[in-house]
Design a protein around this motif. Sequence first.
Motif, mmCIF file in Angstrom:
data_model
loop_
_atom_site.group_PDB
_atom_site.id
_atom_site.type_symbol
_atom_site.label_atom_id
_atom_site.label_comp_id
_atom_site.label_asym_id
_atom_site.label_seq_id
_atom_site.Cartn_x
_atom_site.Cartn_y
_atom_site.Cartn_z
ATOM 1 N N SER A 216 0.811 -1.218 0.000
ATOM 2 C CA SER A 216 0.000 0.000 0.000
ATOM 3 C C SER A 216 0.846 1.271 0.000
ATOM 4 O O SER A 216 0.328 2.363 -0.262
ATOM 5 N N THR A 217 2.144 1.148 0.273
ATOM 6 C CA THR A 217 3.001 2.330 0.310
ATOM 7 C C THR A 217 3.633 2.634 -1.044
ATOM 8 O O THR A 217 4.347 3.625 -1.185
ATOM 9 N N HIS A 218 3.386 1.773 -2.050
ATOM 10 C CA HIS A 218 3.963 1.977 -3.376
ATOM 11 C C HIS A 218 2.860 1.984 -4.434
ATOM 12 O O HIS A 218 2.000 1.104 -4.449
ATOM 13 N N ASP A 219 2.879 2.970 -5.303
ATOM 14 C CA ASP A 219 1.920 3.037 -6.390
ATOM 15 C C ASP A 219 2.397 2.189 -7.572
ATOM 16 O O ASP A 219 3.560 1.791 -7.655
ATOM 17 N N ARG A 220 1.490 1.928 -8.509
ATOM 18 C CA ARG A 220 1.844 1.264 -9.763
ATOM 19 C C ARG A 220 2.917 2.068 -10.485
ATOM 20 O O ARG A 220 2.849 3.295 -10.564
ATOM 21 N N GLU A 221 3.939 1.349 -10.994
ATOM 22 C CA GLU A 221 5.022 2.007 -11.710
ATOM 23 C C GLU A 221 5.000 1.617 -13.189
ATOM 24 O O GLU A 221 4.761 0.452 -13.509
ATOM 25 N N GLU A 222 5.267 2.574 -14.071
ATOM 26 C CA GLU A 222 5.517 2.226 -15.469
ATOM 27 C C GLU A 222 6.917 1.622 -15.550
ATOM 28 O O GLU A 222 7.895 2.245 -15.123
ATOM 29 N N PHE A 223 7.016 0.408 -16.099
ATOM 30 C CA PHE A 223 8.273 -0.331 -16.086
ATOM 31 C C PHE A 223 8.940 -0.357 -17.459
ATOM 32 O O PHE A 223 10.110 -0.027 -17.601
ATOM 33 N N ILE A 224 8.187 -0.733 -18.503
ATOM 34 C CA ILE A 224 8.712 -0.813 -19.867
ATOM 35 C C ILE A 224 7.639 -0.299 -20.822
ATOM 36 O O ILE A 224 6.467 -0.650 -20.685
ATOM 37 N N ARG A 225 8.043 0.504 -21.792
ATOM 38 C CA ARG A 225 7.118 0.965 -22.830
ATOM 39 C C ARG A 225 7.644 0.501 -24.184
ATOM 40 O O ARG A 225 8.804 0.735 -24.516
ATOM 41 N N PHE A 226 6.788 -0.161 -24.957
ATOM 42 C CA PHE A 226 7.157 -0.631 -26.285
ATOM 43 C C PHE A 226 7.059 0.501 -27.303
ATOM 44 O O PHE A 226 6.183 1.367 -27.200
ATOM 45 N N SER A 227 7.926 0.435 -28.304
ATOM 46 C CA SER A 227 7.817 1.336 -29.447
ATOM 47 C C SER A 227 6.817 0.761 -30.444
ATOM 48 O O SER A 227 6.415 -0.407 -30.346
ATOM 49 N N GLU A 228 6.435 1.555 -31.439
ATOM 50 C CA GLU A 228 5.525 1.060 -32.473
ATOM 51 C C GLU A 228 6.143 -0.106 -33.225
ATOM 52 O O GLU A 228 5.454 -1.066 -33.596
ATOM 53 N N GLU A 229 7.457 -0.077 -33.424
ATOM 54 C CA GLU A 229 8.150 -1.153 -34.134
ATOM 55 C C GLU A 229 8.133 -2.459 -33.347
ATOM 56 O O GLU A 229 8.226 -3.552 -33.926
ATOM 57 N N ASP A 230 8.021 -2.362 -32.036
ATOM 58 C CA ASP A 230 8.006 -3.557 -31.181
ATOM 59 C C ASP A 230 6.661 -4.269 -31.203
ATOM 60 O O ASP A 230 6.565 -5.412 -30.758
ATOM 61 N N GLY A 231 5.622 -3.605 -31.670
ATOM 62 C CA GLY A 231 4.279 -4.159 -31.549
ATOM 63 C C GLY A 231 3.709 -3.854 -30.176
ATOM 64 O O GLY A 231 3.936 -2.779 -29.613
ATOM 65 N N TYR A 232 3.009 -4.846 -29.609
ATOM 66 C CA TYR A 232 2.332 -4.651 -28.331
ATOM 67 C C TYR A 232 2.780 -5.727 -27.337
ATOM 68 O O TYR A 232 2.822 -6.911 -27.697
ATOM 69 N N PRO A 233 3.089 -5.365 -26.102
ATOM 70 C CA PRO A 233 3.441 -6.387 -25.110
ATOM 71 C C PRO A 233 2.227 -7.231 -24.767
ATOM 72 O O PRO A 233 1.149 -6.704 -24.498
#
Length: 288
Positions: free
Chosen positions: A182-199
């Motif tokens: 509860s002391t930590h919020d959701r973190e953005e970890f990895i973002r894909f590029s358009e060339e990578d497609g979708y995770p």
Amino acid sequence: MTLWRKIERDVRDTLGEGALWCARDNAFYWVDILAPALNRLSLSDNTVTRWDMPARLGWVAERAEGGLIGGFQDGVAHITLDPLTISERNDPEPHLPGNRMNDGKADRHGAIWCGTLEMAEENAIGTLYRLSSEGEWQVIDSGYTVPNGPAFSPCGQWLYHTDSALRTIYRFKLDAKGAPDSTHDREEFIRFSEEDGYPDGMTTDAEGFLWVAHWDGGKITRFAPDGTRDRSIELPARRITNIAFAGKNLDRMFVTSAAKGLPESEFDGALFEVESGVTGNPAGIYLG
């Protein structure tokens, strides 16, 4: 050097997903969400068995009491095979008949983490849930268009989860009981590029690296615990959907794919075995 082989069978999956290694059955399970169907590859004799399902099935996990638990369009249910029986559903979203389960896994504490999405994939009304062994639903996060994953770090401190539509993998800090810290919020970890497609679907290996399937990217990628890209393995299918380690020593990797929206081909919708060079972690077992 070719690092993959196609598993020969008579059908292709419209939307292969839900990769699961079950040591008890010495078998790799996966679903075809849109067929809908449940598949099993026996590692004892390499036979593939396929069961038609009564509703769209997004994932399965092993149950400690025997059989499987599965995430259907209208909630979770216990599944037994040979002969096939399916229990009454436990639905967290009876008020959202246009939603369905998409991807889910059991954690080391015996709970299920799973996400829902709107089948039209037009509105961000999907939710990430945790289902306790007592059958109680906990809302972990909301506002998803296409929730995918989840995956757990072998140290037990992190849950990885994706909104594929946003090309973003998030991570959640977990406490000693496996619940969100509860002391930590959701973190953005990895973002894909358009060339990578979708995770899409994910798993972790014994070294704590995260393996991610690339929908519309035709590959799987291994990321270090700090999120940096380690390496990728190209595959002949365009829409790669999920990954699981299997086998007695967890040194065999199976990868699912989808034929949805693509012309008929030899590889789209196939199941692959991939030479990863590393070992995985045991799958969680649901205690409910």
